[in-house]
Design an enzyme around this catalytic site. Structure first.
Site, PDB file in Angstrom:
ATOM      1  CB  CYS A   1      -0.987   0.125   1.187  1.00 45.52           C
ATOM      2  SG  CYS A   1      -1.910  -1.478   1.493  1.00 45.52           S
TER       3      CYS A   1
ATOM      4  NE  ARG B   1       4.040   1.522  -1.514  1.00 42.43           N
ATOM      5  CZ  ARG B   1       5.211   0.876  -1.144  1.00 42.43           C
ATOM      6  NH1 ARG B   1       6.396   1.073  -1.982  1.00 42.43           N
ATOM      7  NH2 ARG B   1       5.391   0.073  -0.189  1.00 42.43           N
TER       8      ARG B   1
ATOM      9  CD1 TRP C   1      -1.551  -5.537  -3.514  1.00 42.61           C
ATOM     10  CD2 TRP C   1      -2.593  -4.566  -5.147  1.00 42.61           C
ATOM     11  NE1 TRP C   1      -1.642  -6.495  -4.457  1.00 42.61           N
ATOM     12  CE2 TRP C   1      -2.294  -5.812  -5.605  1.00 42.61           C
ATOM     13  CE3 TRP C   1      -3.068  -3.738  -5.964  1.00 42.61           C
ATOM     14  CZ2 TRP C   1      -2.277  -6.164  -6.792  1.00 42.61           C
ATOM     15  CZ3 TRP C   1      -3.240  -4.086  -7.478  1.00 42.61           C
ATOM     16  CH2 TRP C   1      -2.851  -5.326  -7.696  1.00 42.61           C
TER      17      TRP C   1
ATOM     18  CG  ASN D   1       2.988  -0.729   3.140  1.00 40.97           C
ATOM     19  OD1 ASN D   1       2.416  -1.927   2.632  1.00 40.97           O
ATOM     20  ND2 ASN D   1       4.120  -0.472   2.531  1.00 40.97           N
ATOM     21  N   GLY D   2       1.526  -3.015   5.157  1.00 39.79           N
ATOM     22  CA  GLY D   2       2.178  -4.159   5.861  1.00 39.79           C
ATOM     23  C   GLY D   2       0.946  -5.316   6.224  1.00 39.79           C
TER      24      GLY D   2
ATOM     25  CD  GLU E   1       9.067 -18.054 -15.654  1.00 42.66           C
ATOM     26  OE1 GLU E   1       7.985 -18.547 -16.296  1.00 42.66           O
ATOM     27  OE2 GLU E   1       9.013 -16.811 -15.382  1.00 42.66           O
TER      28      GLU E   1
ATOM     29  CE  LYS F   1       9.675 -13.919 -16.388  1.00 39.81           C
ATOM     30  NZ  LYS F   1       8.534 -14.572 -17.097  1.00 39.81           N
TER      31      LYS F   1
ATOM     32  CD  GLU G   1       7.929 -13.078 -21.038  1.00 41.84           C
ATOM     33  OE1 GLU G   1       6.695 -12.687 -21.225  1.00 41.84           O
ATOM     34  OE2 GLU G   1       8.237 -13.469 -19.804  1.00 41.84           O
TER      35      GLU G   1
ATOM     36  CG  HIS H   1      12.982 -39.743 -26.716  1.00 44.07           C
ATOM     37  ND1 HIS H   1      13.120 -41.127 -27.122  1.00 44.07           N
ATOM     38  CD2 HIS H   1      13.001 -39.416 -25.358  1.00 44.07           C
ATOM     39  CE1 HIS H   1      13.479 -41.829 -25.841  1.00 44.07           C
ATOM     40  NE2 HIS H   1      13.459 -40.769 -24.845  1.00 44.07           N
TER      41      HIS H   1
ATOM     42  CE  LYS I   1       1.941  -7.800 -15.087  1.00 42.83           C
ATOM     43  NZ  LYS I   1       3.294  -8.746 -14.932  1.00 42.83           N
TER      44      LYS I   1
HETATM   45  C1  F6R Z   1       5.373 -14.442 -18.656  1.00 39.01           C
HETATM   46  C2  F6R Z   1       3.841 -13.750 -18.279  1.00 39.01           C
HETATM   47  C3  F6R Z   1       2.892 -14.295 -18.650  1.00 39.01           C
HETATM   48  C4  F6R Z   1       1.599 -14.444 -17.470  1.00 39.01           C
HETATM   49  C5  F6R Z   1       0.346 -15.120 -18.297  1.00 39.01           C
HETATM   50  C6  F6R Z   1      -0.587 -15.556 -17.114  1.00 39.01           C
HETATM   51  O1  F6R Z   1       6.272 -13.376 -18.219  1.00 39.01           O
HETATM   52  O2  F6R Z   1       3.828 -12.951 -17.391  1.00 39.01           O
HETATM   53  O3  F6R Z   1       3.141 -15.585 -19.430  1.00 39.01           O
HETATM   54  O4  F6R Z   1       2.248 -15.450 -16.731  1.00 39.01           O
HETATM   55  O5  F6R Z   1      -0.184 -14.319 -19.213  1.00 39.01           O
HETATM   56  O6  F6R Z   1      -1.081 -14.229 -16.534  1.00 39.01           O
HETATM   57  P1  F6R Z   1      -1.942 -14.451 -15.168  1.00 39.01           P
HETATM   58  O7  F6R Z   1      -1.079 -14.915 -14.274  1.00 39.01           O
HETATM   59  O8  F6R Z   1      -2.203 -12.956 -14.960  1.00 39.01           O
HETATM   60  O9  F6R Z   1      -3.214 -15.279 -15.492  1.00 39.01           O
END
Ligand code: F6R
Length: 613
Positions: free
Chosen positions: A2, A27, A77, A103-104, A486, A490, A493, A509, A608
């Protein structure tokens, strides 16, 4: 996470508070509020619109009385309690003359709440914060002043806090304190300020001071006095600020991704807080699904997309080992269109940072329709998935701005593993001491992550030798496999490089045909029960000319012997190792992306929150 702000010595404090809340919105923004002391009374306004709370607060305060003494403001938040006006800060005591922002997360709020209720206090919110208002009230009623009453209160609470308290009887005073969450102080002429971070104050002063853990500050017009919680006087460190506003929002980091990677120890620590009852047993208060609902579960499905799917894959290993329940993990966009076999004895877990991802939310709807119990792991309180589910478990990573998930991925693994331990407790598959041993290992994760983060320069060094590489394989076995996925995601992307994540045993294989000099193989060689086999797979690619980079436990010389480059990480329990071992993979992708000149916060073609199919 927060945002908090406080001002005293400024008769027109509202514009300062509202401006700072705008700066602090990153935040958290699910609700916002302000409290002012005016003419010896407390005036308060709160808004909980979800996304425009600070703007709504500006409308609500348009008619606020003028001539302010002390003033405090908060942007929230949510962690405890839904994002509603009742749960928005500031919170007041029974007299309505005291207001507090926080906050916390307090760990022992439930016990304190019952005690206060039994003494006749009236609580009007579901937050952990409100108990502090009433504790301070009871110390004030015993004749203490606001500073001493706050000090006494903080002796009784466990957990993390930055707080600011005002009272109509001490109109110009703000009492502030912190433990484990940030708080800065500022002074400009007759005006004293406090805030969660520097950007909120930059427009007003550059004379800023840091409040350290377990310190308490008393702000009055033109003065700040700092003591330890024990009462010893302290001279606070002055901060030298060279940042402009944008840099300050990123806390001095180049970009949000770096900032959020550095927030990972806190994200994990917050996700772990407040999960244990008085005798050490796991109690997931917010989950809404208890032993009654979970004792008869005979199968677990975990469904997610992207990095959240990788968190789910890690959890599969943990749940199968700890709970001995069949655990299937599926990609949400596939799950919803096949004919998954679910019954009322299936627990279907949707994992989504945003809680809004269409594929995952539709998959959860389908699971519900098929009669399964639906639990959602989300970072956003009251997200649409959280509201629709039977139960919810929140990661507490705070808002994630960078498009590539970092801190939320780690917090998800921890939350899912806490869920696994809770199922083991309910099904009796692990003893209390075995559960305690894993939890103790989890408590060490924040410091191990900090150590891993501190080695960024070593990763940069390796990255600088790989700038010409175009083809990457990430290989792992057991929990190293989702880590490999993962790491590859990373890199794809952020650096726009071809990267395949593969279970190392599957290489022979087919994909091994692609290995040639110039291919980079990143192997996840942190120890687990398949490490020896992984090292044989690595030897196979090495002998075919691949450049081998291995993530390895500190001091594991056997691993170092088969690698061209080693990225060392502190050792931990194999099932917890993804939380530490993924750090150099994030750093490698980050550095290769920046070396190739890409924007790490806004990678091309990505959003996002993905609310389309
Ligand atoms: C990768 C990334 C995406 C999300 C995916 C799911 O760095 O951020 O692959 O993990 O779009 O998003 P959420 O978790 O919001 O359902």
């Amino acid at each position: 996470m927060c945002g908090i702000i406080g001002v005293t010595g400024e008769p027109d404090a509202l514009p300062v508070i509202l401006g700072a809340l705008h700066q602090l919105e990153y935040r958290g923004y699910d609700s916002a509020g302000v409290a002012l002391v005016v003419d010896g009374s407390l005036w308060r306004a709160r808004a909980a619109d979800g996304t425009h709370s600070v703007a709504d607060l500006a409308t609500l305060t348009a008619e606020a009385p003028s001539g302010h003494s002390a003033a405090i403001g908060h942007t929230r938040w949510a962690t405890h309690g839904h994002p509603t006006p009742e749960n928005a800060h500031p919170h007041t005591d029974c007299t309505g003359r005291l207001a507090i922002i926080h906050n916390g997360i307090l760990e022992n709020h439930a016990a304190l709440r019952s005690e206060l209720l039994s003494q006749g206090h009236i609580m009007t919110s579901a937050t952990d914060t409100e108990v502090m208002a009433h504790l301070i009230e009871s110390h004030l009623s015993q004749g203490r002043d606001l500073t001493e009453a706050t000090r006494e209160t903080l002796r009784a609470v466990r957990g993390a806090f930055s707080i600011a308290v005002i009272h109509a009887d001490e109109p110009d005073t703000i009492v502030a304190a912190r433990r484990s969450t940030p708080l800065v102080l500022g002074l400009e002429g007759n005006v004293a300020f406090l805030a969660s971070d520097v950007p909120a104050l930059l427009g007003h002063t550059r004379q800023l001071f840091a409040l350290a853990d377990d310190e308490l500050a008393v702000l009055t017009p033109g003065a700040i006095a700092v003591t330890t919680l024990a009462g010893e006087p302290v001279t606070p460190d002055q901060l030298s600020i060279t940042w402009d506003l944008e840099a300050a929002q990123k806390d001095g980091y180049e970009d949000f991704m770096s900032k959020e990677m550095h927030e990972q120890p806190q994200a994990v620590a917050n996700t772990l807080l407040d999960r244990r009852g008085p005798s050490g047993e796991l109690v997931l208060d917010e989950m809404r699904l208890g032993p009654k609902d979970l004792a008869h579960i005979d199968k677990v499905f975990i469904v997610a997309c992207g990095s959240s799917y990788h968190s789910a894959l890690v959890a599969k290993y943990a749940i199968e080992q700890w709970v001995k329940l069949p655990t299937e993990v599926d990609i949400a966009s596939e799950f919803r269109y096949r004919d998954p076999v679910l019954t009322e004895r299936t627990l279907c877990v949707g994992v989504s940072q945003s809680g809004e991802t269409l594929d995952t939310s539709e998959a959860m709807r389908e699971a519900s329709r098929l009669g399964a119990k639906v639990l959602v792991v989300s970072n956003v309180v009251d997200s649409s998935m959280a509201r629709a589910a039977d139960g919810v478990l929140y990661t507490r990573a705070g808002p994630e701005v960078g498009v590539a998930s970092t801190k939320c991925h780690l917090a998800q693994i921890v939350a899912l593993e806490i869920l696994g331990l809770t199922l083991a407790q309910i099904h009796g598959t692990l003893s209390p001491s075995e559960i305690a041993e894993v939890l103790n290992g989890m408590d060490e994760l924040p410091s191990l992550i900090t150590t891993a983060l501190s080695r960024a320069a070593d990763v940069d060094d390796v990255a600088s030798k790989l700038t010409d590489a175009r083809d990457f394989f990430f290989l792992g076995r057991h929990v190293g496999f989702p880590m490999a996925l993962e790491g590859a995601l990373k890199l794809k992307e952020l650096a726009y490089l071809r990267a395949e994540g593969y279970p190392a045993g599957e290489l022979k294989h087919g994909p091994i045909a692609l290995i040639e000099p110039g291919t980079v193989v990143v192997g996840i060689a942190t120890r687990n029960k398949l490490s020896e086999k992984l090292l044989s797979n690595i030897a196979e690619v090495h002998s075919r000319g691949a450049t081998v980079v291995l993530v390895a436990d500190d001091g594991d010389e056997e691993v170092a012997a088969v690698a061209d480059h080693v990225l060392w990480v502190p050792k931990t329990n194999p099932l917890l190792s993804p939380v530490v071992g993924v750090i150099p993979l994030q750093q490698l992708a980050y550095r290769l992306a920046t070396l190739h000149g890409h924007d790490v916060d806004r990678p091309r073609n990505l959003a996002k929150t993905v609310t389309v199919e």
